[in-house]
Design a protein around this motif. Sequence first.
Motif, PDB file in Angstrom:
ATOM      1  N   ARG A  77       0.841  -1.198   0.000  1.00  0.00           N
ATOM      2  CA  ARG A  77       0.000   0.000   0.000  1.00  0.00           C
ATOM      3  C   ARG A  77       0.874   1.244   0.000  1.00  0.00           C
ATOM      4  NH1 ARG A  77      -4.722  -0.864   4.518  1.00  0.00           N
ATOM      5  NH2 ARG A  77      -5.668  -2.772   3.628  1.00  0.00           N
ATOM      6  N   ASN A  79       0.485   5.015   0.731  1.00  0.00           N
ATOM      7  CA  ASN A  79      -0.506   5.837   1.430  1.00  0.00           C
ATOM      8  C   ASN A  79      -0.337   7.330   1.157  1.00  0.00           C
ATOM      9  OD1 ASN A  79      -1.860   3.808   3.447  1.00  0.00           O
ATOM     10  ND2 ASN A  79       0.332   3.394   3.588  1.00  0.00           N
ATOM     11  N   TYR A  95       8.373  -3.475  -2.692  1.00  0.00           N
ATOM     12  CA  TYR A  95       9.483  -4.311  -2.234  1.00  0.00           C
ATOM     13  C   TYR A  95       9.741  -5.509  -3.158  1.00  0.00           C
ATOM     14  CZ  TYR A  95       9.021  -1.505   1.980  1.00  0.00           C
ATOM     15  OH  TYR A  95       8.966  -0.450   2.860  1.00  0.00           O
ATOM     16  N   ARG A 269       4.701   5.752   3.344  1.00  0.00           N
ATOM     17  CA  ARG A 269       4.484   4.705   4.354  1.00  0.00           C
ATOM     18  C   ARG A 269       4.063   3.369   3.728  1.00  0.00           C
ATOM     19  NH1 ARG A 269       0.092   6.442   6.883  1.00  0.00           N
ATOM     20  NH2 ARG A 269      -0.159   8.267   5.557  1.00  0.00           N
ATOM     21  N   TYR A 270       4.827   2.952   2.747  1.00  0.00           N
ATOM     22  CA  TYR A 270       4.554   1.657   2.106  1.00  0.00           C
ATOM     23  C   TYR A 270       4.568   0.525   3.135  1.00  0.00           C
ATOM     24  CZ  TYR A 270       5.374   3.217  -2.759  1.00  0.00           C
ATOM     25  OH  TYR A 270       5.300   3.801  -3.992  1.00  0.00           O
ATOM     26  N   PHE A 271       3.645  -0.384   3.020  1.00  0.00           N
ATOM     27  CA  PHE A 271       3.732  -1.645   3.772  1.00  0.00           C
ATOM     28  C   PHE A 271       2.922  -2.698   3.021  1.00  0.00           C
ATOM     29  CE2 PHE A 271      -0.357  -2.310   6.065  1.00  0.00           C
ATOM     30  CZ  PHE A 271      -1.002  -1.113   5.769  1.00  0.00           C
ATOM     31  N   PRO A 272       3.211  -3.976   3.258  1.00  0.00           N
ATOM     32  CA  PRO A 272       2.561  -5.032   2.477  1.00  0.00           C
ATOM     33  C   PRO A 272       1.040  -4.995   2.614  1.00  0.00           C
ATOM     34  CG  PRO A 272       4.345  -5.932   3.813  1.00  0.00           C
ATOM     35  CD  PRO A 272       4.171  -4.507   4.232  1.00  0.00           C
ATOM     36  N   PRO A 274      -2.301  -6.138   3.355  1.00  0.00           N
ATOM     37  CA  PRO A 274      -2.753  -7.337   4.074  1.00  0.00           C
ATOM     38  C   PRO A 274      -4.010  -7.975   3.473  1.00  0.00           C
ATOM     39  CG  PRO A 274      -3.285  -5.348   5.336  1.00  0.00           C
ATOM     40  CD  PRO A 274      -2.517  -4.900   4.139  1.00  0.00           C
TER      41      PRO A 274
END
Lengths: 477, 486
Positions: A77, A79, A95, A269-272, A274
Amino acid sequence: MWETVIGLEVHVELSTKTKIFCGCSTAFGAKPNTQCCPVCMGLPGALPIFNGEVLRYATMAAIAFNCEISKTSVFDRKNYFYPDLPKAYQISQLYFPIGKNGKVPIKVGDTEKVIRIHEMHMEEDAGKLIHSEYDNETYPDYNRCGVPLIEIVSEPDFRSSAEVIAYLQKIKSICEYLGISDCKMQEGSMRVDINLSVRKKGEETFGTRTETKNINSFRAIEHAIEHESARQIDAIESGERIIQQTRHWNEDKRSSYAMRSKENAQDYRYFPEPDLLPLVVTDEYIESVRASLPEMAESRKQRFMSDYALSDYDASLLTASLHTAELFEKTLSKINMPKEIANWIIVPLQKLLNERGKTLDDVSLDPDNFAEVISKVTSGKINRASGMEILEAMVEAGGKIDVDGYIKEHSMEAIDDDGLIVDTVRKIVGANPASVAEYKGGKTKVLGFFVGQVMKELKGKANPAKVNEAILKELSK
Amino acid sequence: MDITKYTALEIGQMIKDKKLTVRDAVLSVCEKIEKTDGKINAYIRVEKEKALIKADEIQKKIDEGTLTSPLAGVPIAIKDNICTKGTETTCASKILGGFIPPYNATAIEKIEDAGMIVIGKTNMDEFAMGSTSETSYYGAVKNPWNTDKVPGGSSGGSAAAVASAEAVCALGSDTGGSIRQPASYCGVTGFKPTYGTVSRYGLIAYASSLDQIGPLAKDVSDCAALLDIIAGHDNHDATSSDREYPSFLASLDGDIKGKKIGVPRQWFEKGLDPDVKKAVLCVADTLKSLGAEIVDVDLDFIDYVIPTYYIIATAEASSNLSRFDGVKYGYRAQNVNSVDDLFSKTRSEGFGKEVQKRILLGTFVLSSGYYDAYYRKALKMKRMIVEGFENAYKKCDVLLCPAAPTTAPKIGESLKDSMKMYLSDVYTVSVNLAGLPGLTVPCGFDGDGMPIGAQLIGPQYSDADVLNVGYAYQSHTDYHKHTKEV
């Protein structure tokens, strides 16, 4: 002594029937907010489901750009807040992108060069904001939300706008051949951000770069590169420092302005993601996609050369764009005259399109119509000038006209009446005894004079083959 | 007819046997709500009219024999973070005021297909963020056992509604204990299924990788019957498992002979109320008397579960809750001078303090430069928790532990000390981090007469086993049958 260094981020809209995470249509140009659902509008509680067709398209692209394909790729994501982004995050890949370390060969003039692809990933498009002049309000249109994109990030391998254009044309051509996108910059199905810096020739390190956005045509790319390069050189020469920033291009004013600098750059604020599982592709899958790839430009060019005895030059021009190659082959299936068709496409058609700033994307020339015009000229039903005129009318009409109707309306029919031609030839030959004597004395050049006179008499519409034949016959008497 | 003392399955049977009409079932529950909810505040919205219309439709289908679910015609209460088509769904937040979903959550579709009647939307901690159901924009929920105390949270409205007989059964959601902990505080049975068992489509996300919908009811059988209805693969949820589930209800046989019940001794040490400790260890004795074997297990990650949970949950929440920006639905701030101003004013005015705190925390742990130190490390810790459970399940079938370290605290106490509130999740959050099934069954009362709950935790997809241990326990105890007249 200055050198411009450019890297590109190219977004290409994939032409899958449905969106990347829901079943809504991706068709362009529908009424605002008629092609959306709880998922692509990001309503509370709605969840994305990945469209496998997007993976197939992206895998095709990754293979065509010679990328390494990730066996496991993951959505992340990204954001940020903006009214056209209804979830306030874009589902993208950071990533573990689907493709890495690709290579795209380009050719500028006679110089060949390989542009390295850093990575290629899949993501969803955002919506659009429509500003209403009527009430001075801004309204979001979410139809484009969730349309699948691939983003192709190059290394900073370009040194001129000509290289950039050659690369973009190559990307466009590849996507068209694969059938994964129409890559229309004007409609936003291909978007280009330019990362540019300058340095003294021979320097090893890169200068500070800027990113220029909002570039909507090939012409604008050229202008933006020239402008930004000059702006940076001017700044450095007058002792200023280049600030790392994002700039917004205005093609009408031929200038850009700074949108934001690095200091207030967005933190995404990239993160996988979910809500989605990692995408696993097997070797078998990659091989099955590879096996299903359509014939690409290079092999089609080779085939054109061997099957139709076209020159390297002609075959290159005909296959550079899928639309051109398709027009050629479809026309060929109607009239078997490869060289003649190639000439018509490469010279008069190209000229007509260039004059109008168009390509065969915009004007889908009807191959039946096109074949009809060419065969009418080659069979002497109309003369070449009339043929050109009809072709122009076809381009003007968007690709198709009633050829016979047009010929009739403009009285273009060649005079095919043997009696009239023979009578006219007799009249002209009889009226020019001196020239007849010259001809009989071995001066065959005067033949042209007779043809010209006959044509003049018949207002240029006589079938030239028949005129020639009749004159030779008359003179041999 | 007052049906409020019956279980959902009993009511379903009465309807089937024509001893009760669906309409009367609905009216009876509504009457109880009208009489009681002023003191409990379990509901945000009661949809009596809609429920009655639905009741007549369902009655017709039952009479025609087209509805066969054992819970056909039974009224159910729904936590207000589960989307109900045409009925306002707010997550107990001001920011979602006026949001009427144009679609049903998959769980609601299934509930309706089975012929159950949605009676209303239950109160909760705003966006499920809290352990007391006090952070609701619609006011705190009270514990039916003592209205000075909290019902637990975040599914406090659903738990309190069942405990006060304002609902026959309810759906809640559990991200870090939000079903199991209020079930414990309110003396009802609550089950969080294995992650992926129930579709999350239509559940307004708090933390997507941890959220799971589950039942709260009077006993394990009702929970199993509800799970039979709501479990199953959903094409709208990529994280929903594509397993086939046997009937959970039918698999309840009460036979736990030879089952190994693991007791993690580290979980019974510091911070645990002595009454709770005693009651939960008594459960071990009861299970042993039923033929189970009690084994000691080592689960040494307990000190890390709270930070791990709060990093992962708040990180996901900060992203999930970004969409509430005033542009599309819900609350919108007035008098704004730019788009950014609209976003920040809407969110500052629309979200309560606890939600804002968690959004800020989540934003921080994901921000550039801190991601590795917090988020990535928490993911590593999550992996270790999963492995810790896997090792424990080499020695046992089901773990037994408290659902919460204490019984329900007084209203207002926890908000003063949020660290204390966060620590009250210590027995429940690891279950979400590992995606496991967890069941709370009532197992006693403290000195003040407040209910105590025991928690049973199984490996992934052992939901039927866990429920069966709870069923065996309830077959030989009556703590779940105690009620308190409000």
